[in-house]
Enzyme design. Structure first.
Site, mmCIF file in Angstrom:
data_model
loop_
_atom_site.group_PDB
_atom_site.id
_atom_site.type_symbol
_atom_site.label_atom_id
_atom_site.label_comp_id
_atom_site.label_asym_id
_atom_site.label_seq_id
_atom_site.Cartn_x
_atom_site.Cartn_y
_atom_site.Cartn_z
ATOM 1 N N GLU A 258 -3.880 15.224 1.966
ATOM 2 C CA GLU A 258 -4.180 14.298 0.868
ATOM 3 C C GLU A 258 -4.375 15.015 -0.459
ATOM 4 O O GLU A 258 -4.244 14.408 -1.520
ATOM 5 C CB GLU A 258 -5.427 13.479 1.191
ATOM 6 C CG GLU A 258 -5.277 12.558 2.391
ATOM 7 C CD GLU A 258 -4.102 11.604 2.254
ATOM 8 O OE1 GLU A 258 -3.752 11.250 1.110
ATOM 9 O OE2 GLU A 258 -3.526 11.231 3.290
ATOM 10 N N HIS B 209 0.764 11.962 -6.005
ATOM 11 C CA HIS B 209 0.030 12.065 -4.746
ATOM 12 C C HIS B 209 0.984 11.926 -3.557
ATOM 13 O O HIS B 209 0.981 12.748 -2.639
ATOM 14 C CB HIS B 209 -1.051 10.983 -4.678
ATOM 15 C CG HIS B 209 -1.739 10.915 -3.353
ATOM 16 N ND1 HIS B 209 -2.909 11.584 -3.089
ATOM 17 C CD2 HIS B 209 -1.388 10.291 -2.197
ATOM 18 C CE1 HIS B 209 -3.261 11.370 -1.827
ATOM 19 N NE2 HIS B 209 -2.351 10.586 -1.272
ATOM 20 N N GLU B 210 1.798 10.894 -3.573
ATOM 21 C CA GLU B 210 2.693 10.650 -2.437
ATOM 22 C C GLU B 210 3.725 11.770 -2.302
ATOM 23 O O GLU B 210 4.050 12.201 -1.199
ATOM 24 C CB GLU B 210 3.386 9.288 -2.576
ATOM 25 C CG GLU B 210 2.425 8.090 -2.634
ATOM 26 C CD GLU B 210 1.470 8.010 -1.446
ATOM 27 O OE1 GLU B 210 1.773 8.591 -0.388
ATOM 28 O OE2 GLU B 210 0.410 7.375 -1.598
ATOM 29 N N HIS C 27 0.835 -1.196 0.000
ATOM 30 C CA HIS C 27 0.000 0.000 0.000
ATOM 31 C C HIS C 27 0.879 1.260 0.000
ATOM 32 O O HIS C 27 1.674 1.455 0.905
ATOM 33 C CB HIS C 27 -0.867 -0.040 1.247
ATOM 34 C CG HIS C 27 -1.907 0.997 1.222
ATOM 35 N ND1 HIS C 27 -3.189 0.742 0.833
ATOM 36 C CD2 HIS C 27 -1.828 2.295 1.480
ATOM 37 C CE1 HIS C 27 -3.861 1.860 0.883
ATOM 38 N NE2 HIS C 27 -3.069 2.813 1.270
ATOM 39 N N ALA C 28 0.740 2.095 -1.022
ATOM 40 C CA ALA C 28 1.639 3.236 -1.184
ATOM 41 C C ALA C 28 1.501 4.224 -0.025
ATOM 42 O O ALA C 28 0.410 4.479 0.468
ATOM 43 C CB ALA C 28 1.348 3.949 -2.494
ATOM 44 N N TYR D 34 -9.977 11.721 2.544
ATOM 45 C CA TYR D 34 -9.921 11.513 1.090
ATOM 46 C C TYR D 34 -11.119 12.134 0.398
ATOM 47 O O TYR D 34 -11.006 12.624 -0.723
ATOM 48 C CB TYR D 34 -9.808 10.019 0.767
ATOM 49 C CG TYR D 34 -8.606 9.382 1.421
ATOM 50 C CD1 TYR D 34 -7.307 9.725 1.023
ATOM 51 C CD2 TYR D 34 -8.745 8.465 2.449
ATOM 52 C CE1 TYR D 34 -6.201 9.152 1.629
ATOM 53 C CE2 TYR D 34 -7.641 7.889 3.059
ATOM 54 C CZ TYR D 34 -6.370 8.238 2.649
ATOM 55 O OH TYR D 34 -5.281 7.681 3.257
ATOM 56 N N HIS E 256 2.617 14.691 -0.332
ATOM 57 C CA HIS E 256 2.815 14.565 1.113
ATOM 58 C C HIS E 256 4.241 14.973 1.485
ATOM 59 O O HIS E 256 4.479 15.721 2.419
ATOM 60 C CB HIS E 256 2.615 13.115 1.556
ATOM 61 C CG HIS E 256 1.190 12.649 1.550
ATOM 62 N ND1 HIS E 256 0.183 13.323 2.200
ATOM 63 C CD2 HIS E 256 0.610 11.556 0.995
ATOM 64 C CE1 HIS E 256 -0.963 12.652 2.046
ATOM 65 N NE2 HIS E 256 -0.728 11.588 1.306
ATOM 66 N N HIS F 276 -7.660 0.615 4.892
ATOM 67 C CA HIS F 276 -7.751 1.634 5.941
ATOM 68 C C HIS F 276 -8.505 1.194 7.185
ATOM 69 O O HIS F 276 -8.372 1.815 8.231
ATOM 70 C CB HIS F 276 -8.379 2.898 5.358
ATOM 71 C CG HIS F 276 -7.552 3.487 4.261
ATOM 72 N ND1 HIS F 276 -7.412 2.879 3.042
ATOM 73 C CD2 HIS F 276 -6.793 4.608 4.226
ATOM 74 C CE1 HIS F 276 -6.609 3.607 2.290
ATOM 75 N NE2 HIS F 276 -6.215 4.650 2.973
#
Ligand SMILES: [Zn+2]
Length: 617
Positions: A415, A387-388, A357-358, A525, A391, A515
């Site tokens: 997010e 996306h990552e 899971h990324a 999200y 962060h 999750h």
């Protein structure tokens, strides 16, 4: 993996997850305890208390971050145990400090100090623990076990069960197969990983609720909802308002996709009812991009497939990440530190179990940024990388804030950042960076918008319902005997999907979604999916773009980058409406941006849907 899904390891408190220094082997006596004098507290004592608390949490957070990194990139009984212990040490201290913070509740204090004390009380998110060390240990071991069980989850099919599918393999089949029976088989198989979690999840709920109550909150859900700079009820009302804004768009998409699937799977999809949940190209039916070829958008231009473009250019996993980094540097952000490239996990190892899971990490709450991801060459992973990295760039932007402010303005902001950047991955951008040959015209717009909507609009109800379910579970409104039934009621109500085969309380379908066993709050999200369009609209304005919103790319706009950085650098130092204002000039979350973005598609959908029934009974 899915994009939003990942924020994962970013413990709710981006902050709380990561930790630094090596330090002493023996846990020092808590300065908090030592410093609490008798009699009415003073502002000076409050300040000293907060400073000590920040130093202590930073240290424990860094230790926990390292242990957690190892346990997620090398799953064994031992690493699980070590990580659970580090986590427990952090939780114990956090809970003690959170409680101690209430001592200053009635003191008149400067804003920043008051805010820090409030955030300290909320620092137990996502997992407040009871005071009893035995119960704390039990709680952290349960969560570690559930996450590990999910990470190791496999469906073994075929004769003798020798063809074992992990979540990546399952994802691939759900994306590519068009066989109703194969999809159904894999859907059932994956949902069989979670029933063993159910009894422990019940225990988890009871322990975590006790922790929340110890801090003065009604239950774990109420505690989570308190982290949005407004009363919990006002927050729920905001969510209703936003859902009402976007629901007509979702229903238009749903009706058209349902009709398209009915053609692709004759006799299997009801004309007016909910869609069978295994036919939407995703094991959770949360994003539908993979069924694009079935939804009948007329081919207008040459079209393109990002996966094919990446493969054609032989872009490997690391180079995909480089593309993401270059987007941020084009906006004026500094490149990622060398340690990012040395320490991240980009590719699934062949010889050990990892949590694929990324997720994005800031292991020392400073510059030890990393991503952990089993990257495959695909357009979906290309977007997830952005996306990552969002962060990571956020984490670095607020690293000079005091420890308690080193978080997103709220978790939805965290997010949304990378997704905002990914909205600028337009055909025009791909052409600019050499991935797409000819400069695209507008003829491919409908295709582009449909692909985006199948991911972004389709996701909205799912993003909303996961925590609707958990909040009801935490409050006791949904008892264990109704866990699974309540899950499907919400999926039907919001998503308009239904289980393809009958379910019972022997099943625990929420546990088949990362999750839930990993205890990562999910409403972020949903918020992020609204916010990213609002950010995008503001950034495009800043970049001087005046065309249709979906054609805008802020690539190389230093002005948009500077505006973004203003918001990122604030961290959680001010209530989120101020951070929103710094970026957008607006103080309210507003779904009109997502409606603007998809307006041309909505028009087309409305034409397709003439004579069809919207919604589902
Ligand atoms: Zn994320």
């Amino acid at each position: 993996m899915l994009r939003m899904v990942h924020g994962a390891a970013l413990l709710a408190a981006a902050a709380l997850v990561f930790p630094p220094s090596g330090g002493a082997d023996v846990k020092p006596a808590s300065p908090a305890r030592a410093a609490a004098p008798a009699g009415a507290p003073t502002a000076a004592q409050a300040r000293a208390f907060v400073e000590e608390a920040e130093a202590r949490l930073l240290d424990l957070s860094n230790r926990q971050g390292r242990a957690d990194w190892v346990s997620q990139t090398y799953i064994t009984d031992d690493t699980e145990r070590i990580s659970a212990e580090a986590n427990q040490a952090l939780i114990a201290e956090t809970m003690e400090l959170a409680k101690a913070a209430t001592r200053y509740d009635r003191l008149q204090l400067p804003d920043d100090l008051r805010r820090k004390l409030t955030l300290l009380k909320l620092a137990g998110i996502p997992l407040p623990a009871p005071a009893d060390p035995k119960l704390q240990a039990e709680l952290t071991q349960i969560t570690k076990w559930m996450e590990g069980t999910y990470g190791k989850g496999k469906y073994c099919r075929g004769a003798g069960g020798t063809d074992c599918l992990d979540v990546n393999a399952v994802t691939k089949i759900m994306a590519e197969s068009r066989s109703y029976d194969e999809l159904l088989d894999v859907w059932r198989g994956w949902h069989a990983i979670s029933p063993p979690m159910k009894s422990r999840y019940e225990r988890f709920v009871s322990l975590a609720n006790q922790g929340a109550r110890d801090l003065g909150y009604k239950d774990l859900g109420a505690y989570w909802r308190s982290n949005y700079d407004m009363p919990a009820d006002a927050f729920s009302a905001e969510l209703d308002r936003l859902w009402a804004q976007v629901r007509p768009l979702y229903e238009a998409l749903h009706a058209h996709v349902r009709a398209s699937l009915a053609k692709a799977y004759p006799g299997k999809v009801p004309e007016k009812g909910p869609i069978p949940a295994h036919l939407l190209g995703n094991i959770w039916a949360q994003q539908w991009g993979n069924v694009y070829p079935l939804v009948g958008v007329p081919a207008a231009g040459p079209g393109y497939d990002l996966t094919e473009l990446l493969k054609a250019k032989k872009v490997d996993e690391k180079e995909m990440v480089r593309y993401g980094e270059r987007f941020f540097t084009s906006l004026g952000f500094a490149p990622l530190p060398p340690t990012f490239w040395e320490r991240s996990l980009f590719v699934k190892p062949r010889d050990r179990e990892v949590v694929c899971h990324a997720s994005a990490w800031d292991v020392d709450n400073d510059q030890d940024l990393r991503i952990k991801m089993c990257i495959e060459t695909s357009g979906e992973d290309f977007v997830t990388i952005h996306h990552e990295l969002g962060h990571n760039f956020y984490q670095r932007a607020y690293r000079t804030q005091p420890f308690l402010f080193r978080q997103g303005a709220n978790d939805g902001f965290h997010e949304a950042i990378g997704d905002t950047i990914a909205l600028s991955v337009t055909p025009g951008y791909l052409q600019k960076v050499g991935l797409l040959g000819s400069p695209p015209g507008n003829e491919g717009d409908l295709e582009f918008l449909m692909r985006m909507a199948l991911d972004k609009v389709a996701f909205l109800p799912f993003g909303l319902l996961v925590d609707q379910w958990r909040w009801k579970v935490f409050s006791g409104e949904v008892p264990p005997a109704r866990y699974n039934a309540a899950w499907w009621e919400l999926r039907r109500k919001y998503q308009g999907v239904e289980a393809p085969v009958p379910r019972t309380e022997q099943d625990f379908d929420p546990g088949a979604k990362y999750h839930v066993p990993a205890n990562v709050p999910y409403m972020r999200y949903f918020l992020a999916h609204i916010l990213q369009f609002q950010f995008h609209r503001a950034a495009c304005r800043e970049a001087g773009f005046t065309g249709p919103l979906h054609q805008c790319s802020i690539y190389a706009s230093k002005e948009a980058g500077a505006r973004l950085d203003r918001m990122l650098a604030m961290g959680q130092s001010r209530p989120w409406p101020e951070a929103l204002y710094a970026m957008t000039g607006e103080r309210q979350i507003d779904a009109t941006a997502i409606l603007d973005y998809f307006a041309p598609l909505k028009k087309w959908l409305d034409e397709q849907n003439k004579g069809r029934t919207l919604g589902w009974q």
